[in-house]
Motif scaffolding. Structure first.
Motif, PDB file in Angstrom:
ATOM      1  N   ASP A 148     -13.959 -12.537 -18.100  1.00  0.00           N
ATOM      2  CA  ASP A 148     -13.873 -11.070 -18.158  1.00  0.00           C
ATOM      3  C   ASP A 148     -12.464 -10.622 -17.756  1.00  0.00           C
ATOM      4  O   ASP A 148     -12.152 -10.498 -16.567  1.00  0.00           O
ATOM      5  N   ALA A 149     -11.618 -10.368 -18.741  1.00  0.00           N
ATOM      6  CA  ALA A 149     -10.237  -9.980 -18.465  1.00  0.00           C
ATOM      7  C   ALA A 149     -10.152  -8.613 -17.798  1.00  0.00           C
ATOM      8  O   ALA A 149      -9.287  -8.372 -16.957  1.00  0.00           O
ATOM      9  N   ALA A 150     -11.044  -7.681 -18.161  1.00  0.00           N
ATOM     10  CA  ALA A 150     -11.026  -6.338 -17.566  1.00  0.00           C
ATOM     11  C   ALA A 150     -11.352  -6.409 -16.077  1.00  0.00           C
ATOM     12  O   ALA A 150     -10.715  -5.746 -15.253  1.00  0.00           O
ATOM     13  N   ALA A 151     -12.346  -7.230 -15.721  1.00  0.00           N
ATOM     14  CA  ALA A 151     -12.689  -7.405 -14.304  1.00  0.00           C
ATOM     15  C   ALA A 151     -11.535  -8.067 -13.557  1.00  0.00           C
ATOM     16  O   ALA A 151     -11.231  -7.702 -12.413  1.00  0.00           O
ATOM     17  N   ALA A 152     -10.880  -9.027 -14.209  1.00  0.00           N
ATOM     18  CA  ALA A 152      -9.732  -9.685 -13.586  1.00  0.00           C
ATOM     19  C   ALA A 152      -8.612  -8.684 -13.332  1.00  0.00           C
ATOM     20  O   ALA A 152      -7.959  -8.712 -12.281  1.00  0.00           O
ATOM     21  N   ALA A 157      -5.474  -5.245  -9.482  1.00  0.00           N
ATOM     22  CA  ALA A 157      -5.053  -3.939  -8.971  1.00  0.00           C
ATOM     23  C   ALA A 157      -5.387  -3.771  -7.489  1.00  0.00           C
ATOM     24  O   ALA A 157      -4.713  -3.016  -6.778  1.00  0.00           O
ATOM     25  N   GLN A 158      -6.413  -4.483  -7.000  1.00  0.00           N
ATOM     26  CA  GLN A 158      -6.827  -4.364  -5.595  1.00  0.00           C
ATOM     27  C   GLN A 158      -5.778  -4.918  -4.639  1.00  0.00           C
ATOM     28  O   GLN A 158      -5.791  -4.601  -3.449  1.00  0.00           O
ATOM     29  N   ASP A 159      -4.878  -5.749  -5.131  1.00  0.00           N
ATOM     30  CA  ASP A 159      -3.907  -6.377  -4.235  1.00  0.00           C
ATOM     31  C   ASP A 159      -3.026  -5.345  -3.549  1.00  0.00           C
ATOM     32  O   ASP A 159      -2.545  -5.573  -2.439  1.00  0.00           O
ATOM     33  N   HIS A 203      -2.555 -15.017  -4.223  1.00  0.00           N
ATOM     34  CA  HIS A 203      -3.093 -16.118  -5.025  1.00  0.00           C
ATOM     35  C   HIS A 203      -4.336 -15.680  -5.812  1.00  0.00           C
ATOM     36  O   HIS A 203      -4.547 -16.136  -6.938  1.00  0.00           O
ATOM     37  N   ALA A 204      -5.137 -14.798  -5.226  1.00  0.00           N
ATOM     38  CA  ALA A 204      -6.264 -14.231  -5.989  1.00  0.00           C
ATOM     39  C   ALA A 204      -5.739 -13.449  -7.186  1.00  0.00           C
ATOM     40  O   ALA A 204      -6.322 -13.485  -8.281  1.00  0.00           O
ATOM     41  N   THR A 205      -4.614 -12.766  -6.988  1.00  0.00           N
ATOM     42  CA  THR A 205      -3.978 -12.045  -8.084  1.00  0.00           C
ATOM     43  C   THR A 205      -3.487 -13.009  -9.163  1.00  0.00           C
ATOM     44  O   THR A 205      -3.618 -12.745 -10.366  1.00  0.00           O
ATOM     45  N   ASN A 206      -2.923 -14.144  -8.736  1.00  0.00           N
ATOM     46  CA  ASN A 206      -2.505 -15.165  -9.702  1.00  0.00           C
ATOM     47  C   ASN A 206      -3.681 -15.640 -10.550  1.00  0.00           C
ATOM     48  O   ASN A 206      -3.559 -15.839 -11.764  1.00  0.00           O
ATOM     49  N   ILE A 207      -4.830 -15.832  -9.888  1.00  0.00           N
ATOM     50  CA  ILE A 207      -6.030 -16.269 -10.620  1.00  0.00           C
ATOM     51  C   ILE A 207      -6.430 -15.208 -11.637  1.00  0.00           C
ATOM     52  O   ILE A 207      -6.774 -15.522 -12.786  1.00  0.00           O
ATOM     53  N   ALA A 208      -6.384 -13.943 -11.213  1.00  0.00           N
ATOM     54  CA  ALA A 208      -6.723 -12.848 -12.133  1.00  0.00           C
ATOM     55  C   ALA A 208      -5.803 -12.869 -13.352  1.00  0.00           C
ATOM     56  O   ALA A 208      -6.246 -12.677 -14.498  1.00  0.00           O
ATOM     57  N   GLU A 209      -4.522 -13.119 -13.130  1.00  0.00           N
ATOM     58  CA  GLU A 209      -3.567 -13.164 -14.243  1.00  0.00           C
ATOM     59  C   GLU A 209      -3.850 -14.345 -15.165  1.00  0.00           C
ATOM     60  O   GLU A 209      -3.634 -14.262 -16.380  1.00  0.00           O
ATOM     61  N   ARG A 224       2.038  -4.078 -12.291  1.00  0.00           N
ATOM     62  CA  ARG A 224       1.206  -4.128 -11.089  1.00  0.00           C
ATOM     63  C   ARG A 224       1.890  -3.421  -9.935  1.00  0.00           C
ATOM     64  O   ARG A 224       3.082  -3.597  -9.700  1.00  0.00           O
ATOM     65  N   ASP A 225       1.128  -2.626  -9.194  1.00  0.00           N
ATOM     66  CA  ASP A 225       1.612  -1.910  -8.025  1.00  0.00           C
ATOM     67  C   ASP A 225       1.700  -2.871  -6.844  1.00  0.00           C
ATOM     68  O   ASP A 225       0.720  -3.517  -6.491  1.00  0.00           O
ATOM     69  N   LYS A 226       2.884  -2.989  -6.253  1.00  0.00           N
ATOM     70  CA  LYS A 226       3.063  -3.811  -5.054  1.00  0.00           C
ATOM     71  C   LYS A 226       3.437  -2.911  -3.892  1.00  0.00           C
ATOM     72  O   LYS A 226       4.336  -2.084  -3.992  1.00  0.00           O
ATOM     73  N   ARG A 227       2.726  -3.078  -2.747  1.00  0.00           N
ATOM     74  CA  ARG A 227       2.974  -2.176  -1.620  1.00  0.00           C
ATOM     75  C   ARG A 227       3.278  -2.920  -0.326  1.00  0.00           C
ATOM     76  O   ARG A 227       3.104  -2.367   0.757  1.00  0.00           O
ATOM     77  N   ASP A 228       3.731  -4.148  -0.412  1.00  0.00           N
ATOM     78  CA  ASP A 228       4.155  -4.852   0.781  1.00  0.00           C
ATOM     79  C   ASP A 228       5.563  -4.354   1.124  1.00  0.00           C
ATOM     80  O   ASP A 228       6.544  -4.710   0.462  1.00  0.00           O
ATOM     81  N   GLU A 229       5.661  -3.503   2.153  1.00  0.00           N
ATOM     82  CA  GLU A 229       6.944  -2.899   2.515  1.00  0.00           C
ATOM     83  C   GLU A 229       7.552  -3.541   3.748  1.00  0.00           C
ATOM     84  O   GLU A 229       8.502  -2.999   4.336  1.00  0.00           O
ATOM     85  N   THR A 230       7.052  -4.705   4.156  1.00  0.00           N
ATOM     86  CA  THR A 230       7.524  -5.303   5.412  1.00  0.00           C
ATOM     87  C   THR A 230       8.976  -5.746   5.314  1.00  0.00           C
ATOM     88  O   THR A 230       9.667  -5.830   6.340  1.00  0.00           O
ATOM     89  N   ASN A 231       9.468  -6.015   4.101  1.00  0.00           N
ATOM     90  CA  ASN A 231      10.874  -6.416   3.969  1.00  0.00           C
ATOM     91  C   ASN A 231      11.826  -5.250   4.184  1.00  0.00           C
ATOM     92  O   ASN A 231      13.030  -5.454   4.349  1.00  0.00           O
ATOM     93  N   THR A 232      11.282  -4.033   4.173  1.00  0.00           N
ATOM     94  CA  THR A 232      12.136  -2.852   4.352  1.00  0.00           C
ATOM     95  C   THR A 232      11.881  -2.157   5.683  1.00  0.00           C
ATOM     96  O   THR A 232      12.448  -1.109   5.954  1.00  0.00           O
ATOM     97  N   VAL A 233      11.001  -2.745   6.536  1.00  0.00           N
ATOM     98  CA  VAL A 233      10.716  -2.123   7.831  1.00  0.00           C
ATOM     99  C   VAL A 233      11.947  -2.221   8.722  1.00  0.00           C
ATOM    100  O   VAL A 233      12.557  -3.281   8.855  1.00  0.00           O
TER     101      VAL A 233
END
Length: 234
Positions: A148-152, A157-159, A203-209, A224-233
């Protein structure tokens, strides 16, 4: 007779594909359970249980080896384009699951060091991120099983939510360390544990891809939206 032989070859091939899928699903379930168990030992501060989780990582490694062997068996049958995608996706997904198991074991290892310090109020935040990552792993396994590509894509997107929670916990822990130098060592362990869980989400995102690739080939995925901002803290 030729038709019977051909039917036998097709059935044998289908059986091996089914076996491969089941091995990957079993491997993924073991990795998700490893993560949930690791989160539990963090909450309970249970060193013995942590040691069992670390030891269990070998079972996931062994399954990855089995998957690799079964992939080689399928590859030797001269597969067509769709079959080649299945083989390539299986190898990639097994590798991602193996890394998920490693990161879960790392959380358990760090929990033993964390237990040497007084309890911190931030382990609950770690549990929230971990539970979301475990949910993401389980949902992407269902998407893989169903093709199921849509579910993947929904899992992918949940990442962004995991990234947001990780960044929030990262900021909290940095603030806590600045306010109380005695908290630097245990908070550093928590930071590493949180990063391990954030990587599980990746890695779950990699599986989805790879599920998308399995279904659609090289058709481009949405951004894909990425929101890890720790590199800019700062």
């Amino acid at each position: 007779m030729p038709n019977q032989l051909n039917d036998h070859i097709v059935k044998s091939y289908d059986d091996e594909r089914s076996r491969l899928t089941n091995e990957i699903l079993r491997m993924g379930e073991m990795a998700a359970a490893q993560l949930e168990s690791a989160l539990d030992v963090v909450e309970r501060r249970d060193d013995k249980a942590a040691e069992r989780i670390i030891a269990n990582d070998e079972a996931i490694d062994a399954l990855e080896h089995e998957v690799s062997q079964d992939v080689m068996k399928l590859a030797l049958r001269g597969p067509m384009a769709r079959d080649l995608r299945e083989i390539l996706a299986a190898l990639r997904i097994a590798a991602d699951i193996e890394r998920i198991g490693d990161y879960a074991a790392n959380v358990a290892k760090r929990s033993r060091a964390l237990n040497l310090a007084p309890p911190l109020p931030y382990t609950r935040g770690l549990t929230v991120i971990g539970q979301l990552a475990a949910k993401q792993v389980r949902e992407v396994l269902v998407a893989f099983h169903n093709g199921d590509a849509a579910a993947a894509e929904r899992v992918r997107a949940q990442d962004a939510e995991i990234d947001t929670l990780y960044t929030g916990l990262f900021r909290e822990l940095l603030t806590y360390m600045m306010e109380d130098p005695r908290a630097i060592t245990p908070c550093t362990h928590l930071l590493f544990m949180a990063k391990n869980i954030e990587r599980i989400g990746d890695h779950a995102t990699n599986i989805a891809e790879n599920v998308w690739f399995l279904v659609h080939g090289d058709d481009a995925l949405p951004p894909r939206d990425k929101r890890d901002e720790t590199n800019t803290v700062s």
